[in-house]
Design an enzyme around this catalytic site. Structure first.
Site, PDB file in Angstrom:
ATOM      1  N   ASN A  10     -13.750  10.189  41.600  1.00  0.00           N
ATOM      2  CA  ASN A  10     -14.732  10.941  42.390  1.00  0.00           C
ATOM      3  C   ASN A  10     -16.090  10.747  41.725  1.00  0.00           C
ATOM      4  O   ASN A  10     -16.368  11.351  40.687  1.00  0.00           O
ATOM      5  CB  ASN A  10     -14.331  12.426  42.412  1.00  0.00           C
ATOM      6  CG  ASN A  10     -15.392  13.301  43.059  1.00  0.00           C
ATOM      7  OD1 ASN A  10     -16.312  12.794  43.711  1.00  0.00           O
ATOM      8  ND2 ASN A  10     -15.272  14.611  42.877  1.00  0.00           N
ATOM      9  N   TRP A  11     -16.894   9.904  42.338  1.00  0.00           N
ATOM     10  CA  TRP A  11     -18.182   9.571  41.713  1.00  0.00           C
ATOM     11  C   TRP A  11     -19.240  10.661  41.902  1.00  0.00           C
ATOM     12  O   TRP A  11     -20.301  10.600  41.304  1.00  0.00           O
ATOM     13  CB  TRP A  11     -18.699   8.224  42.261  1.00  0.00           C
ATOM     14  CG  TRP A  11     -18.027   7.038  41.627  1.00  0.00           C
ATOM     15  CD1 TRP A  11     -16.846   7.041  40.929  1.00  0.00           C
ATOM     16  CD2 TRP A  11     -18.493   5.690  41.608  1.00  0.00           C
ATOM     17  NE1 TRP A  11     -16.543   5.767  40.488  1.00  0.00           N
ATOM     18  CE2 TRP A  11     -17.543   4.914  40.898  1.00  0.00           C
ATOM     19  CE3 TRP A  11     -19.611   5.047  42.140  1.00  0.00           C
ATOM     20  CZ2 TRP A  11     -17.699   3.539  40.688  1.00  0.00           C
ATOM     21  CZ3 TRP A  11     -19.768   3.684  41.943  1.00  0.00           C
ATOM     22  CH2 TRP A  11     -18.821   2.939  41.224  1.00  0.00           C
ATOM     23  N   LYS A  12     -18.971  11.615  42.777  1.00  0.00           N
ATOM     24  CA  LYS A  12     -19.958  12.683  43.041  1.00  0.00           C
ATOM     25  C   LYS A  12     -21.311  12.037  43.390  1.00  0.00           C
ATOM     26  O   LYS A  12     -21.337  11.013  44.047  1.00  0.00           O
ATOM     27  CB  LYS A  12     -20.035  13.650  41.855  1.00  0.00           C
ATOM     28  CG  LYS A  12     -18.642  14.128  41.445  1.00  0.00           C
ATOM     29  CD  LYS A  12     -18.666  15.243  40.443  1.00  0.00           C
ATOM     30  CE  LYS A  12     -17.226  15.591  40.065  1.00  0.00           C
ATOM     31  NZ  LYS A  12     -17.134  16.774  39.217  1.00  0.00           N
ATOM     32  N   HIS A  90     -13.460  20.125  47.780  1.00  0.00           N
ATOM     33  CA  HIS A  90     -13.773  20.058  46.348  1.00  0.00           C
ATOM     34  C   HIS A  90     -14.484  21.362  45.950  1.00  0.00           C
ATOM     35  O   HIS A  90     -15.271  21.903  46.731  1.00  0.00           O
ATOM     36  CB  HIS A  90     -14.653  18.848  46.049  1.00  0.00           C
ATOM     37  CG  HIS A  90     -14.806  18.614  44.581  1.00  0.00           C
ATOM     38  ND1 HIS A  90     -15.687  19.342  43.815  1.00  0.00           N
ATOM     39  CD2 HIS A  90     -14.163  17.781  43.733  1.00  0.00           C
ATOM     40  CE1 HIS A  90     -15.577  18.942  42.548  1.00  0.00           C
ATOM     41  NE2 HIS A  90     -14.667  17.999  42.477  1.00  0.00           N
ATOM     42  N   GLU A  92     -16.935  21.958  44.192  1.00  0.00           N
ATOM     43  CA  GLU A  92     -18.402  21.922  44.280  1.00  0.00           C
ATOM     44  C   GLU A  92     -18.859  22.150  45.724  1.00  0.00           C
ATOM     45  O   GLU A  92     -19.883  22.789  45.972  1.00  0.00           O
ATOM     46  CB  GLU A  92     -18.925  20.590  43.710  1.00  0.00           C
ATOM     47  CG  GLU A  92     -18.771  20.574  42.193  1.00  0.00           C
ATOM     48  CD  GLU A  92     -18.636  19.193  41.567  1.00  0.00           C
ATOM     49  OE1 GLU A  92     -18.962  18.185  42.223  1.00  0.00           O
ATOM     50  OE2 GLU A  92     -18.179  19.135  40.409  1.00  0.00           O
ATOM     51  N   GLU A 162      -7.383  21.251  40.817  1.00  0.00           N
ATOM     52  CA  GLU A 162      -8.521  21.103  39.908  1.00  0.00           C
ATOM     53  C   GLU A 162      -9.022  22.475  39.485  1.00  0.00           C
ATOM     54  O   GLU A 162      -9.822  23.098  40.202  1.00  0.00           O
ATOM     55  CB  GLU A 162      -9.672  20.365  40.615  1.00  0.00           C
ATOM     56  CG  GLU A 162      -9.349  18.953  41.029  1.00  0.00           C
ATOM     57  CD  GLU A 162     -10.622  18.126  41.138  1.00  0.00           C
ATOM     58  OE1 GLU A 162     -10.697  17.099  40.463  1.00  0.00           O
ATOM     59  OE2 GLU A 162     -11.545  18.519  41.860  1.00  0.00           O
ATOM     60  N   GLY A 168     -15.669  18.858  34.579  1.00  0.00           N
ATOM     61  CA  GLY A 168     -16.934  18.478  33.958  1.00  0.00           C
ATOM     62  C   GLY A 168     -17.235  19.211  32.662  1.00  0.00           C
ATOM     63  O   GLY A 168     -18.349  19.147  32.152  1.00  0.00           O
ATOM     64  N   SER A 207     -11.654  17.010  33.876  1.00  0.00           N
ATOM     65  CA  SER A 207     -11.833  16.376  32.566  1.00  0.00           C
ATOM     66  C   SER A 207     -10.675  15.468  32.156  1.00  0.00           C
ATOM     67  O   SER A 207     -10.356  15.359  30.965  1.00  0.00           O
ATOM     68  CB  SER A 207     -12.108  17.431  31.478  1.00  0.00           C
ATOM     69  OG  SER A 207     -13.307  18.120  31.763  1.00  0.00           O
ATOM     70  N   GLY A 228     -13.427  12.596  37.636  1.00  0.00           N
ATOM     71  CA  GLY A 228     -14.868  12.583  37.861  1.00  0.00           C
ATOM     72  C   GLY A 228     -15.575  11.703  36.851  1.00  0.00           C
ATOM     73  O   GLY A 228     -15.649  10.483  36.998  1.00  0.00           O
ATOM     74  N   GLY A 229     -16.076  12.322  35.789  1.00  0.00           N
ATOM     75  CA  GLY A 229     -16.899  11.618  34.803  1.00  0.00           C
ATOM     76  C   GLY A 229     -16.313  10.300  34.317  1.00  0.00           C
ATOM     77  O   GLY A 229     -17.006   9.275  34.276  1.00  0.00           O
TER      78      GLY A 229
HETATM   79  P1  PGA Z   1     -14.340  15.641  35.915  1.00  0.00           P
HETATM   80  O1  PGA Z   1     -14.421  15.928  37.499  1.00  0.00           O
HETATM   81  O2  PGA Z   1     -13.242  14.629  35.713  1.00  0.00           O
HETATM   82  O3  PGA Z   1     -15.689  15.122  35.540  1.00  0.00           O
HETATM   83  O4  PGA Z   1     -13.995  16.950  35.261  1.00  0.00           O
HETATM   84  C1  PGA Z   1     -13.271  16.001  38.283  1.00  0.00           C
HETATM   85  C2  PGA Z   1     -13.631  16.361  39.701  1.00  0.00           C
HETATM   86  O5  PGA Z   1     -14.527  17.187  39.900  1.00  0.00           O
HETATM   87  O6  PGA Z   1     -13.037  15.826  40.659  1.00  0.00           O
END
Ligand code: PGA
Length: 248
Positions: A10-12, A90, A92, A162, A168, A207, A228-229
């Site tokens: 997930n590149w956001k 998600h 967010e 999640e 994050g 994470s 994500g990251g």
């Molecule tokens: P993260 O993000 O791996 O940076 O914690 C995961 C996500 O929000 O899908």
């Protein structure tokens, strides 16, 4: 029965054409036969992703089909471009853009009607965890979807657990913490339909990194990760995909 192993990046709101090109080159010749590798890039870049190396998806869709909804993307547009996956719900989106349980359920329904696979994201805040209400919270998130599309609809989704406190933050859930919630999700689905529970892939996100992936993916009810990251770093993302490949 072995379930589909999935690693989804997930590149956001990150990335560039150059980064997509680098991923395309890096992954095209890698041998990861047991894993579906998905990339959820910003929608503008979806067309640039090499579909022979990745399943490409977007990070959000509109619950509306067309019309006066400036800035939105419809499932018909995804189908037009051959994009078969979308994240839905998600945290967010839920926290910053008003995606309530009802809106999330509607988006799942719209995606399924268009034959697009939703990755349905669920997960609790630290407050909810500290209050000992994780299972109830996740159950309510699942119930709103089941009420609209039935257990048959949910079984056509991928679920991603999640925990918000792990996203994050660098505080990955322990394999045991994650497994406990994954087992609850699978049991809850089994209470509605045993076969769906066997077949549905449940991913862990929060994470996940090159160091933590193997132990997480070794858990019996964890079928891969939503990353994500670490999905922005080719080498780390490849290591995570390889960790899932061992399990598959
Ligand atoms: P993260 O993000 O791996 O940076 O914690 C995961 C996500 O929000 O899908």
């Amino acid at each position: 029965m072995s379930r589909q192993q999935i690693v989804a990046g997930n590149w956001k709101l990150n990335g560039s054409k150059a980064l997509i090109n680098a991923f395309n080159e890096h992954f095209t010749h890698t041998d990861i036969p047991n894993v579906s590798i998905m990339l959820f890039v910003p929608a503008l870049y979806a067309e640039a992703v090499d579909k022979s190396a990745f399943c490409v998806g977007v990070q959000n869709i509109s619950e509306h089909s067309s019309g006066a909804h400036t800035g939105e993307l419809s499932v018909a547009m995804l189908n037009d471009l051959g994009i078969k996956y979308t994240l839905v719900g998600h945290s967010e989106r839920r926290q910053m853009y008003g995606d309530s349980n009802a809106v999330v359920a509607k988006k799942v329904s719209v995606a399924l009607d268009a034959d697009i696979t939703p990755i349905l994201c669920v997960g609790e805040s630290l407050e909810t965890r500290d209050a000992g209400q994780v299972n109830e919270f996740i159950q309510a998130q699942l119930d709103s979807v089941i009420e609209l599309v039935g257990i048959a609809g949910l079984s056509r989704c991928v679920v991603a657990y999640e925990p918000i406190w792990a996203i994050g933050t660098g505080h990955t859930a322990t394999p045991e913490q994650a497994q406990a919630v994954h087992a609850f999700i699978r049991q809850y689905i089994a209470s509605k339909d045993a076969m769906s529970a066997q077949q549905i892939s449940i991913l862990y996100g929060g994470s996940v990194n090159a160091q933590t992936a193997s132990d997480l993916f070794a858990q019996p009810d964890i079928d891969g990760g939503l990353v994500g990251g670490a999905s922005l770093q080719q080498a780390d993302f490849l290591t995570i995909c390889q960790a899932a490949n061992q399990r598959g």
